[in-house]
Design an enzyme around this catalytic site. Sequence first.
Site, PDB file in Angstrom:
ATOM      1  N   SER A   1       0.864  -1.184   0.000  1.00 29.62           N
ATOM      2  CA  SER A   1       0.000   0.000   0.000  1.00 29.62           C
ATOM      3  C   SER A   1       0.895   1.227   0.000  1.00 29.62           C
ATOM      4  O   SER A   1       2.030   1.182   0.505  1.00 29.62           O
ATOM      5  CB  SER A   1      -0.862   0.017   1.269  1.00 29.62           C
ATOM      6  OG  SER A   1      -1.536   1.259   1.387  1.00 29.62           O
TER       7      SER A   1
ATOM      8  N   TYR B   1      -2.792  -1.808  10.428  1.00 28.92           N
ATOM      9  CA  TYR B   1      -2.834  -2.028   8.977  1.00 28.92           C
ATOM     10  C   TYR B   1      -1.612  -1.388   8.320  1.00 28.92           C
ATOM     11  O   TYR B   1      -0.882  -2.029   7.567  1.00 28.92           O
ATOM     12  CB  TYR B   1      -4.113  -1.432   8.384  1.00 28.92           C
ATOM     13  CG  TYR B   1      -4.133  -1.454   6.866  1.00 28.92           C
ATOM     14  CD1 TYR B   1      -4.541  -2.593   6.183  1.00 28.92           C
ATOM     15  CD2 TYR B   1      -3.710  -0.346   6.113  1.00 28.92           C
ATOM     16  CE1 TYR B   1      -4.527  -2.635   4.796  1.00 28.92           C
ATOM     17  CE2 TYR B   1      -3.695  -0.377   4.734  1.00 28.92           C
ATOM     18  CZ  TYR B   1      -4.115  -1.522   4.085  1.00 28.92           C
ATOM     19  OH  TYR B   1      -4.088  -1.556   2.704  1.00 28.92           O
TER      20      TYR B   1
HETATM   21  N1  LIG Z   1      -8.517  -0.518  -1.936  1.00 29.59           N
HETATM   22  C1  LIG Z   1      -7.537   0.250  -1.504  1.00 29.59           C
HETATM   23  O1  LIG Z   1      -7.697   1.463  -1.307  1.00 29.59           O
HETATM   24  C2  LIG Z   1      -6.180  -0.340  -1.254  1.00 29.59           C
HETATM   25  C3  LIG Z   1      -5.092   0.529  -1.121  1.00 29.59           C
HETATM   26  C4  LIG Z   1      -3.837  -0.009  -0.867  1.00 29.59           C
HETATM   27  C5  LIG Z   1      -3.671  -1.371  -0.756  1.00 29.59           C
HETATM   28  N2  LIG Z   1      -4.748  -2.198  -0.891  1.00 29.59           N
HETATM   29  C6  LIG Z   1      -4.529  -3.639  -0.713  1.00 29.59           C
HETATM   30  O2  LIG Z   1      -5.081  -4.349  -1.793  1.00 29.59           O
HETATM   31  C7  LIG Z   1      -5.407  -5.665  -1.360  1.00 29.59           C
HETATM   32  C8  LIG Z   1      -6.809  -5.995  -1.831  1.00 29.59           C
HETATM   33  O3  LIG Z   1      -7.720  -5.130  -1.170  1.00 29.59           O
HETATM   34  P1  LIG Z   1      -9.071  -4.616  -1.870  1.00 29.59           P
HETATM   35  O4  LIG Z   1      -9.067  -3.149  -1.807  1.00 29.59           O
HETATM   36  O5  LIG Z   1      -9.276  -5.279  -3.152  1.00 29.59           O
HETATM   37  O6  LIG Z   1     -10.142  -5.080  -0.765  1.00 29.59           O
HETATM   38  P2  LIG Z   1     -11.292  -6.178  -0.787  1.00 29.59           P
HETATM   39  O7  LIG Z   1     -12.183  -5.994  -1.938  1.00 29.59           O
HETATM   40  O8  LIG Z   1     -11.850  -6.148   0.604  1.00 29.59           O
HETATM   41  O9  LIG Z   1     -10.485  -7.529  -1.014  1.00 29.59           O
HETATM   42  C9  LIG Z   1      -9.794  -8.157   0.002  1.00 29.59           C
HETATM   43  C10 LIG Z   1      -9.620  -9.594  -0.411  1.00 29.59           C
HETATM   44  O10 LIG Z   1      -8.830 -10.261   0.574  1.00 29.59           O
HETATM   45  C11 LIG Z   1      -9.429 -11.477   0.864  1.00 29.59           C
HETATM   46  N3  LIG Z   1      -9.098 -11.891   2.223  1.00 29.59           N
HETATM   47  C12 LIG Z   1      -9.217 -11.184   3.379  1.00 29.59           C
HETATM   48  N4  LIG Z   1      -8.819 -11.939   4.407  1.00 29.59           N
HETATM   49  C13 LIG Z   1      -8.436 -13.136   3.895  1.00 29.59           C
HETATM   50  C14 LIG Z   1      -7.939 -14.328   4.460  1.00 29.59           C
HETATM   51  N5  LIG Z   1      -7.765 -14.480   5.780  1.00 29.59           N
HETATM   52  N6  LIG Z   1      -7.637 -15.362   3.640  1.00 29.59           N
HETATM   53  C15 LIG Z   1      -7.815 -15.244   2.304  1.00 29.59           C
HETATM   54  N7  LIG Z   1      -8.292 -14.141   1.706  1.00 29.59           N
HETATM   55  C16 LIG Z   1      -8.599 -13.107   2.511  1.00 29.59           C
HETATM   56  C17 LIG Z   1     -10.931 -11.273   0.662  1.00 29.59           C
HETATM   57  O11 LIG Z   1     -11.529 -12.502   0.305  1.00 29.59           O
HETATM   58  P3  LIG Z   1     -12.453 -13.400   1.263  1.00 29.59           P
HETATM   59  O12 LIG Z   1     -13.193 -12.459   2.163  1.00 29.59           O
HETATM   60  O13 LIG Z   1     -13.307 -14.158   0.316  1.00 29.59           O
HETATM   61  O14 LIG Z   1     -11.477 -14.273   1.986  1.00 29.59           O
HETATM   62  C18 LIG Z   1     -10.926 -10.346  -0.533  1.00 29.59           C
HETATM   63  O15 LIG Z   1     -10.912 -11.080  -1.731  1.00 29.59           O
HETATM   64  C19 LIG Z   1      -5.252  -5.669   0.158  1.00 29.59           C
HETATM   65  O16 LIG Z   1      -4.021  -6.266   0.516  1.00 29.59           O
HETATM   66  C20 LIG Z   1      -5.219  -4.200   0.505  1.00 29.59           C
HETATM   67  O17 LIG Z   1      -4.501  -3.937   1.692  1.00 29.59           O
HETATM   68  C21 LIG Z   1      -5.989  -1.721  -1.138  1.00 29.59           C
END
Ligand SMILES: NC(=O)c1ccc[n+]([C@@H]2O[C@H](COP(=O)([O-])OP(=O)(O)OC[C@H]3O[C@@H](n4cnc5c(N)ncnc54)[C@H](OP(=O)(O)O)[C@@H]3O)[C@@H](O)[C@H]2O)c1
Length: 249
Positions: free
Chosen positions: A138, A151
């Site tokens: 991130s 986080y």
């Molecule tokens: N969106 C942003 O603004 C942003 C910014 C910087 C970084 N990121 C990073 O991008 C990545 C994806 O986030 P996103 O924004 O796409 O959020 P999201 O839509 O909430 O996706 C998170 C994903 O992680 C999975 N997950 C959570 N806990 C898990 C576990 N214990 N085992 C396996 N899978 C798990 C969830 O799947 P299940 O619930 O089906 O397990 C879901 O598919 C994350 O690492 C986040 O920190 C996001």
Amino acid sequence: MKMTGNTILITGGTSGIGLGLALRLHEAGNKVVVAGRRKELLDGITAEHPGIDGLVLDIADPDSIARARETVAASYPGLNVLVNNAGIMLRENLLDPAELPVAEDHVATNLLGTIRMTYAFLPLLAGKDDAVVMNVTSALAFVPYPSTPTYSATKAALHSFSESLRIQLAGADAGVQVIEVAPPGVRTTLLGQEDNEHAMPLDDFLTQTLDLLREKPDAKELVVEDARFIRDAQANGSYDNVLAMITSS
Ligand SMILES: NC(=O)c1ccc[n+]([C@@H]2O[C@H](COP(=O)([O-])OP(=O)(O)OC[C@H]3O[C@@H](n4cnc5c(N)ncnc54)[C@H](OP(=O)(O)O)[C@@H]3O)[C@@H](O)[C@H]2O)c1
């Protein structure tokens, strides 16, 4: 990383950035396996997108990782790309002792989960042509968001871990590229920012990130323009201003 002909496992592939990457990379001619805990979402994705496979995986559970490793080793012997994308993000009040479990969950999933995935799957990647570990950290790895302290800390740690991983793999001549993706705020359900106009539309983020990779296949970091001011804050002396800005956002 080559853009086609890979066999790719994406954790957190049931929604948001992981699902978006899965669809784009599948479309580009890669074999894609999406992993996550929510089986009903995996079933929906695989039904709607023939060719994409689903794998139930909880990265916070070592037994689940071990089972997934066995399944992948047996069913996808050509696996050459691991995308460590799964993560959680919750606000946390460090002054409330009852919130310690929130911090623990972040470490167990974002940090320890990714480290365990790396230990489990690296042996399957080492020695493969065009092998890649892609870690989604991130922009907050570089300047924290104080409302989500653990986080932000897990993402800073994952940045550091990715750096060491890259060096160890190079030292061992393992032929595995390490790519860190450091997104800015993107409109997903991660922290309920799917309608936040200050966050990047998911499609724009995916397009820009994959364009960066296409332009620079040997990239160490993929940082889209919207994240650059945070990524570069320490180096260009704007850290205190950027921290103040993020704090008030
Ligand atoms: N969106 C942003 O603004 C942003 C910014 C910087 C970084 N990121 C990073 O991008 C990545 C994806 O986030 P996103 O924004 O796409 O959020 P999201 O839509 O909430 O996706 C998170 C994903 O992680 C999975 N997950 C959570 N806990 C898990 C576990 N214990 N085992 C396996 N899978 C798990 C969830 O799947 P299940 O619930 O089906 O397990 C879901 O598919 C994350 O690492 C986040 O920190 C996001």
